[in-house]
Design an enzyme around this catalytic site. Structure first.
Site, mmCIF file in Angstrom:
data_model
loop_
_atom_site.group_PDB
_atom_site.id
_atom_site.type_symbol
_atom_site.label_atom_id
_atom_site.label_comp_id
_atom_site.label_asym_id
_atom_site.label_seq_id
_atom_site.Cartn_x
_atom_site.Cartn_y
_atom_site.Cartn_z
ATOM 1 N N ASP A 16 2.042 6.479 -7.586
ATOM 2 C CA ASP A 16 3.963 6.228 -6.984
ATOM 3 C C ASP A 16 5.171 6.215 -7.375
ATOM 4 O O ASP A 16 5.955 6.531 -7.536
ATOM 5 C CB ASP A 16 3.775 4.814 -5.748
ATOM 6 N N HIS A 32 0.762 -1.687 0.105
ATOM 7 C CA HIS A 32 -0.226 -0.063 0.088
ATOM 8 C C HIS A 32 1.090 1.173 0.392
ATOM 9 O O HIS A 32 1.720 1.938 -0.603
ATOM 10 C CB HIS A 32 -1.145 0.451 1.744
ATOM 11 N N HIS A 72 -2.268 -1.364 -11.031
ATOM 12 C CA HIS A 72 -2.671 -0.224 -9.979
ATOM 13 C C HIS A 72 -4.366 -2.137 -9.635
ATOM 14 O O HIS A 72 -4.817 -2.415 -10.947
ATOM 15 C CB HIS A 72 -3.714 0.918 -10.265
#
Length: 474
Positions: A409, A308, A354
């Site tokens: 990210d 995460h 994702h």
């Protein structure tokens, strides 16, 4: 499938995003029409809550038995992926378009939410107002909320003492979560519940806790950073600054571009509907009527997981490993070989793929736009751009990835690193500060709507096998 193989492809991507920004959707216009001149956020909620309670009551009474889909064995053993099972008002994630905050895409938020006087990025306070009310705030409303948060930001000494009891080498998320737990001593909800508050009023002390929590987490987070990396030389809060700028200031970064980056970072990381680990954890723990401090601390512990929030740390470390082994001027062909080497060793490419999205994450796109504007010649940014061209085709060729595109990210660490925030282990704390806006906003609505204790049904493999056998013979 089309991949971004050239500079012209990047240009087309930028044009598409700018096109989205140039025209407001109907949802934006509707929300603007609904905006009020009232500067008090809590009074706005007091007006909204009764109508939303009636709306939920009607939905339940008239459509409570309507089926939302079928549950498969894959869903049960695959982390409940794709299973509709949560009510989450503040945002909705579309697999193709990405996140929408109360109906607004990120480009739309950048267009309509108030900015700092000399800035171009949305103020996080404006997004918080939007998440809580579903309305685009005025500049005056954002200024009032910013002052309210600044006045709530005092952190008791015992919180710092609790953090100081840990080794300075403890992971930043361990120290951050411990500080949030120590803040719980001041919970208004816990006191009100112990004094017998009626359930119809649960949202009011929850509101106070959540606003206090949102105000204080940057102070705690900055203290952790200065303790770990700056010899414990903490920097006090500056009430004259907005939320993002003040956080940047307390970290030790007073450059206006860093303040702008922090505003953007907090805004785009604030919420991502309710099914991700941190959001779901906050909602789950809150459903037991645990106060917001307990709920958010639990959410932070979920956020700290490698699958995460810890991913943003791993992305920068992986990118730096590429540079160390191959140099900054690595060619696309060399980069492709390195990507395959990583995959063949049983590892993943951090920052790609994702659980829900099936296109490039719009949070990645807006960070790329920021980099193109402010740091186009940064070597690590240029490497990230090459990865954008190289990685998706490789992952598609691999054939095991539903989404080969970069997520949020894949970019954030490079931006932070450019401006001197180079401590990758700390990055998840920034994510946690941001996520306080979304989780706390939903916690207020959880209590306002009287949402129930979460209690799904679990089954054993024996049960699944028996059920499948029965289904196949029917």
């Amino acid at each position: 499938m089309v991949f971004f193989r050239s500079v012209s492809a990047f240009t087309r991507l930028r044009s598409r995003v700018q096109g989205q920004q140039s025209s407001l959707s109907n949802s934006v216009r509707w929300i603007q029409m609904q905006s009020s001149t009232d500067l008090d956020l809590k009074s706005q909620l007091q007006e909204l809550i009764p109508e939303q309670q009636d709306r939920l009551k009607k939905l339940k009474s008239e459509h409570g038995k309507v089926q939302l889909g079928n549950i498969t064995v894959d869903m049960v053993i695959g982390g409940m992926r794709g299973m509709t099972g949560l009510l989450w008002e503040t945002s909705l994630l579309d697999p193709e378009e990405g996140i929408r905050f109360r109906g607004l895409s990120i480009p739309e938020c950048q267009k309509v939410l108030p900015t700092a006087q000399s800035g171009a990025e949305p103020l996080p306070e404006g997004l918080l107002w939007l998440l809580l009310t579903g309305k685009v705030p005025s500049k005056e409303q954002v200024e009032a909320l910013s002052k309210d948060l600044a006045n709530r930001a005092a952190v008791p000494d015992y919180v710092y003492n609790a953090i100081d009891a840990l080794p300075s080498t403890a992971h930043p998320m361990t120290q951050f979560a411990s500080g949030v737990m120590a803040l719980q001593v001041q919970s208004e909800f816990q006191k009100a519940y112990e004094n017998g508050i009626h359930k119809s009023k649960f949202w009011e002390p929850t509101y106070e806790d959540c606003l206090n929590l949102i105000a204080r987490v940057p102070v705690v987070a900055a203290y952790v950073y200065r303790r770990m990396y700056k010899n414990g030389d903490s920097i006090p809060s500056d009430k004259s600054l907005d939320y993002g700028a003040n956080f940047s200031h307390m970290l030790g970064f007073d450059d206006e571009k860093v303040k702008e980056l922090m505003r953007l970072y907090i805004t785009i990381h604030s919420d991502h509907e309710g099914g991700n680990v941190s959001a779901h954890t906050g909602h789950l723990v809150g459903s037991a009527l645990s106060d917001p401090y307990l709920s958010f601390a639990a959410a932070l512990n979920g956020l700290a997981g490698p699958l995460h929030g810890l991913a943003n740390q791993e992305v920068l470390l992986w990118i730096k490993s590429v540079v160390e082994e191959c140099g900054e001027d690595i060619s696309k062909e060399q980069l492709k070989e390195y990507v395959w080497k990583t995959l063949n060793s049983g590892k993943v490419i951090p920052g790609y793929g994702h659980g829900v999205l099936r296109n490039t994450d719009p949070r990645y796109v807006c960070q790329r736009e920021f980099a193109l504007k402010h740091l186009p010649d940064d070597p690590l940014f240029q490497l990230v751009s090459k990865l954008y061209e190289v990685v998706p085709p490789v992952l598609t060729e691999l054939g095991k990835v539903k989404n080969p595109w970069p997520n949020v990210d894949a970019h954030s660490g490079v931006l932070l690193n450019h401006y001197g925030l180079t401590e990758a282990r700390y990055y998840t704390v920034l994510f946690g500060v941001s996520r306080s806006l979304g989780i706390c906003s939903q916690l207020i609505w959880d209590r306002a709507l009287g949402l129930a204790l979460e209690r799904p049904k679990s089954v054993t493999m024996d049960w699944l096998e028996a059920h499948c056998k029965k289904a196949s013979s029917a």
